[in-house]
Design an enzyme around this catalytic site. Structure first.
Site, PDB file in Angstrom:
ATOM      1  N   SER A 159      -0.078  15.307-125.559  1.00  0.00           N
ATOM      2  CA  SER A 159       0.645  16.067-126.579  1.00  0.00           C
ATOM      3  C   SER A 159       2.158  16.158-126.401  1.00  0.00           C
ATOM      4  O   SER A 159       2.851  16.597-127.313  1.00  0.00           O
ATOM      5  CB  SER A 159       0.075  17.482-126.682  1.00  0.00           C
ATOM      6  N   SER A 183       0.258  17.025-130.053  1.00  0.00           N
ATOM      7  CA  SER A 183       0.410  18.254-130.803  1.00  0.00           C
ATOM      8  C   SER A 183       1.832  18.813-130.806  1.00  0.00           C
ATOM      9  O   SER A 183       2.158  19.648-131.635  1.00  0.00           O
ATOM     10  CB  SER A 183      -0.535  19.311-130.244  1.00  0.00           C
ATOM     11  N   LYS A 201       8.123  25.239-128.126  1.00  0.00           N
ATOM     12  CA  LYS A 201       6.876  25.012-128.863  1.00  0.00           C
ATOM     13  C   LYS A 201       6.235  26.375-129.109  1.00  0.00           C
ATOM     14  O   LYS A 201       6.268  27.250-128.225  1.00  0.00           O
ATOM     15  CB  LYS A 201       5.952  24.115-128.026  1.00  0.00           C
TER      16      LYS A 201
END
Lengths: 483, 484
Positions: free
Chosen positions: B176, B152, B77
């Site tokens: 997330s 997210s 990420k």
């Protein structure tokens, strides 16, 4: 009238803790390095970095707390103080807000009239320093030096207990002495290691309610503290007496113009939005840790002064001067131990007198003295055994200071040996009396002051070598015996 | 096909010499090149770096080194700082930011021999539940390109679902990892707060953020978590406790496992969603688990509590992005205030600004007690509720999300509806608990997630329970068409 008014002062002292690395990062805290050479990713607030508390800073704060008889919190919390400024890379300062590490202590000071006073310490908390903005030598730009960012500070907040600029200075000096005793701050005021903000307000004498205060920021010398408070006190009184009101604000002291001026109001209209820093756990301090730190406390100045007064039969003033720093106290005790406690007063006089003025003249710390305790005690031993007089001692001291020789060598080289043979002194006295019949007659007629004249003549004839005590005694006898 | 193999299987192939890490890396890089343009899951591919790391991994293996992750490719990420590689956090603010250091998670996986294929798209500064707040545009859900992947960690989830890497990393502040894992049909693990270091992970809400993993299965996730977890002296909130062998306990039988059914999770649950969860509970009962109904009376307050605590922390955490030392700086600032205002005004997107403003408000003088302090008290009550529940049960079971993936753009003008998407996941963050989401069936052809929440440091039992379920059902093996 000034005398109708009373000034109320509280100080916030910032003492830079003498840790090797910063409070939340491993960067060095050494002063004077090239800009930004001591700022790592944590100090620069790079994305993703986190603070890690320096345990040494905690130990030092605890030491201070114990030294002022304060309570040391078993749990204290770091909070974020949020505001934007280029020298504050994270956009917040990590400080302690609601739960400081040290609270409710006190510090005693001695006033000019010799009276003692206790000043309350509300709290002392740990925080990080900001960086510095640089303007010199930069055209149309400001530079930022983050070497100082993250340096550990102990902010020591007093109660509004002081009632004059002099008291404020006495308090600040006492804290200065204390942090150096504890070896938690180098006390260097030029480098900003020890500085304060002063909260000043005035009220009519007899009133209980405090007046509105102004905060004077960043005072970095004892003299500036005194001058700034004096100026601010007068300003506030004048303002009120001419019908105005004091506004609560932050002011800066301009030492060139000797005045305080308000800082731009924009900079103080901040809501700091304090909240506990989620990156740091609460600081937990065990009773064992407190005991461990307590065991490392040195003898503190008040205790040392009391002991000096008691053990060496010194006045409170002398004891206070000699305990002003650990180094002075140690020097004095070393000399006295070599000389014998009965001569403590002599040793005290020399440390506070000749030694101290020589150090001041050459701008030296006592640890760098050109005459060490052993050498000084050697000199004083010759005064004690009457080899030389005190006056001769001063001359010998000057030579020892400039040439580094020991006392006996200087005495021998200069031929300064005192005349202690009574017969020899009497012979000189007889000759002087015989040479000054008129003065003798006047003396005997009651002009006692002429005694000094005869002493002077004898000293002149012996080149100052006659033992003064013996001379006094013998001269008195001679002057009176003939009548 | 290589991308259908588990991490364990890939490890066996690498170990036997049948496969090299360079070949495996090429395979995944080719998939990224072919499939990513329509997904937008990867925003910074790093093919050269990946091939270099793969070659190193092959040499390490040739020199006798072994390890479950040695030579296995992953995607990080873009919230994790990666030395020498752009770390944007999905924001224009850091579009030009090349990190000078590796996050601890990155460094640990690197040390374990992981090969980084690139950086995954994400909601800007991890603020979002749909991956639509990214400066780099929305990520598409591989199950339906008109749908969001969740957020997210939307890029990480979509990349894992489309098998663009053997696994991906993510972070979970309010769901997330788990919410996008649910919406894309992969297994997502959010560890206990403090289990994995946050150093080098760009902070959103420091007291809630936790790094984790998205993979096909609990077994794969266990291998990755093993390498990520553990105390880090650079993160004061990481916990100094030994990391158990997660893989070793995967096969433990579930007989006697006490599963807690949270009353609050089932109240008002959409019937098809409820049916899937009931099916899952039956699977567990068949495996020997018993069920107990438990209640967390304060759980319904978790969303409002979260939307005070998280913005408060973010408003302060994001202050460092001021245009002075790195990141976006506006052109020709007139003065300092102009520099701050325009750099931040132009560098941050709308959702980030909304949260900074919310957070600034709740911390302001006069509002602090009513919002921030009260939220902290409620947070404590929610934590206590969970503690009481875990005195009766071993794990808590329920849905991960209220609905399957929604359409791109469907909720963007309605932040409150968007926020409510995290209603089932936020509780675990507020209480610092570990949670897993894994696929448990479909609604309208879109995957749905089953969530398990464990007590603090209960990752072992959690992964064990997830693995047993996956062995019994096989939902986790379903792949979106076009990505098989």
């Amino acid at each position: 009238m000034m005398s109708d008014w009373e000034v109320v002062i509280g100080l916030e002292i910032h003492a830079q803790l003498a840790t090797r690395s910063k409070i939340f990062s491993g960067s060095s805290t050494a002063y004077g390095a090239p800009p930004n050479s001591q700022a790592n990713l944590v100090d620069l607030a790079y994305p993703g970095v986190l603070p890690v508390l320096n345990a040494e800073a905690v130990r030092m704060a605890v030491k201070f707390g114990l030294a002022i008889g304060a309570s040391v919190a078993q749990r204290s919390v770091f909070a974020r103080k949020n505001y934007f400024y280029p020298d504050l890379p994270k956009g917040y300062q990590i400080s302690q807000y609601e739960l400081p590490i040290v609270s409710k202590g006190s510090i005693s000071i001695v006033l000019d009239d010799g009276a003692a006073k206790t000043v309350g310490v509300t709290r002392a908390h740990l925080e990080e320093d900001a960086g510095k903005s640089l303007h010199e030598g930069l055209a149309n730009a400001s530079g930022i030096d983050l070497n100082r960012a993250g340096t550990p500070l102990l902010e020591i907040v007093s109660e509004p207990d002081m009632r004059s600029a002099k008291e404020a200075v006495a308090y600040m000096k006492k804290v200065h002495t204390l942090v150096r005793y504890l070896e938690i701050c180098d006390g260097n005021m030029q480098e900003g290691s020890f500085r304060c903000d002063a909260n000043v307000s005035v009220r009519r004498r007899g009133r209980e309610k405090f007046g509105t205060r102004a905060e004077i920021k960043n005072l970095n010398s004892f003299r500036f503290v005194e001058k700034a408070i004096q100026y601010e006190t007068a300003r506030q009184i004048e303002l009120i007496e001419s019908g105005g009101t004091v506004v609560q604000e932050t002011r800066l002291y301009d030492s060139d113009k000797h005045e305080t001026r308000p800082m731009r109001s924009k900079e103080e209209a901040n809501d700091y939005r304090y909240f506990p820093d989620p990156d740091l756990l609460p600081v937990q301090i065990s009773k064992d840790f407190i005991r461990e730190v307590a065991a490392t406390l040195p003898e503190l100045p008040d205790h040392k002064a009391a002991r000096f007064a008691r053990e060496y039969a010194l006045s409170a003033y002398d004891a206070g001067v000699l305990s002003a720093s650990r180094e002075i106290g140690a020097y004095f005790e070393d000399v006295t131990a070599r000389l014998g406690t009965t001569h403590a007063k002599l040793s005290a006089n020399w440390v506070m007198g000749e030694l101290s003025s020589a150090l001041n003249r050459d701008n030296l710390e006592i640890g760098d003295s050109r005459v060490g305790p052993q050498a000084l005690s050697g000199l004083l031993a010759r005064i004690v055994d009457a080899t030389i007089s005190g006056k001769m001692g001063k001359e010998v001291f000057e030579t020892m200071w400039s040439e580094g020789a020991d006392a006996d060598a200087v005495i021998a080289a200069k031929g300064l040996k005192q005349i202690t043979n009574s017969g020899e002194i009497e012979a000189v006295i007889d000759a002087v009396i015989a040479a000054h019949p008129a003065q003798l007659a006047d003396y005997r007629a009651g002009k006692d002051k002429l005694f000094g004249f005869f002493v002077g003549q004898v000293m002149k004839a012996t080149e100052g070598k006659a033992n003064p005590a013996q001379l006094n005694e013998l001269l008195k006898k001679k002057l009176h015996s003939g009548s | 096909m290589l991308h259908t193999l588990s991490i364990e299987e890939l490890g066996r192939n690498l170990g036997s010499g049948q496969l090299s890490s360079v070949e495996l890396t090429r395979h995944f890089l080719a998939r990224i090149e072919r499939l990513n343009p329509s997904l937008n899951a990867v925003i910074t591919p790093t093919p050269e770096l990946a091939l270099g790391e793969a070659a190193v991994a092959d040499r390490r293996r040739a020199a006798g080194e072994t390890g479950p992750l040695l030579g296995i490719p992953l995607i990080h990420k873009d919230i994790f700082c990666t030395d020498g590689v752009r770390t944007s956090c999905g924001s224009r603010m850091l579009d030009n930011f090349i990190s000078p250091y590796d996050a601890t998670v990155v460094a640990r996986l690197k040390a374990a021999g992981a090969v980084m294929l690139g950086k995954a798209n994400m909601d800007e500064f991890a603020m979002g539940s749909s991956n639509e707040t990214s400066y780099y545009g929305p990520v598409k859900n591989p199950w339906d390109l008109t749908k969001v992947p969740g957020g997210s960690s939307g890029g990480s989830a979509a990349a894992a679902a489309a098998r663009l890497a053997a696994y991906t990393t993510g972070t979970d502040t309010g769901g997330s990892i788990r919410q996008p894992a649910a919406l894309t049909g992969v297994t997502g693990v959010k560890p206990t707060y403090g289990r994995v270091s946050r150093y080098g992970m760009i902070a959103f809400a420091s007291s809630l953020d936790q790094a984790g993993v998205l993979a096909e299965s609990a077994a794969d996730a266990a291998l990755v978590l093993q390498a990520m977890a553990g105390f880090d002296p650079l993160d004061s909130t990481s916990v100094d406790a030994p990391v158990p062998d997660y893989h070793a306990t995967l096969a433990t039988p579930l007989k006697g496992l006490r599963l807690g059914l949270l009353r609050e999770f089932f109240e008002g649950l959409e019937p098809r969603n409820a049916a899937l969860i009931r099916d899952a509970i039956e699977v567990y009962t068949a495996l020997g688990a018993t069920t107990v109904e438990v209640s967390l009376p304060h759980l319904p307050m978790s969303v409002p509590t979260y939307y005070v605590v998280a913005p408060a922390e973010c408003s302060s955490n994001l202050s460092r992005f001021d245009g002075v030392r790195y990141g976006y700086r506006c052109s020709q600032p007139k003065d300092l205030m102009d520099l701050y205002k325009r750099s931040r005004g132009e560098g941050f997107g709308a959702e980030v600004k909304r949260r900074i403003m919310t957070g600034t408000y709740v911390l302001s003088a006069g509002y602090f007690d009513a919002y921030y302090l009260k939220a902290q008290k409620v947070r404590r009550l929610i934590t206590d509720d969970f503690r009481a529940a875990f005195a009766q049960v071993d794990l808590v079971i329920g849905p991960t999300t209220p609905t399957p993936a929604f359409g791109i753009g469907a909720k963007m003008d309605d932040p409150i509806t968007m926020y409510l998407n995290d209603i089932y996941t936020i509780g675990a963050n507020l209480a610092g608990l570990p949670g897993v989401s894994m696929p448990c069936g479909f609604i309208d052809g879109l995957p749905m997630g089953l969530q398990l929440i464990g007590p603090h440091f209960g990752e072992g039992p959690l992964l064990n329970a997830a693995h047993q379920y996956q062995q019994a059902t096989g939902w986790h093996r379903r792949r979106p068409s076009g990505y098989e």
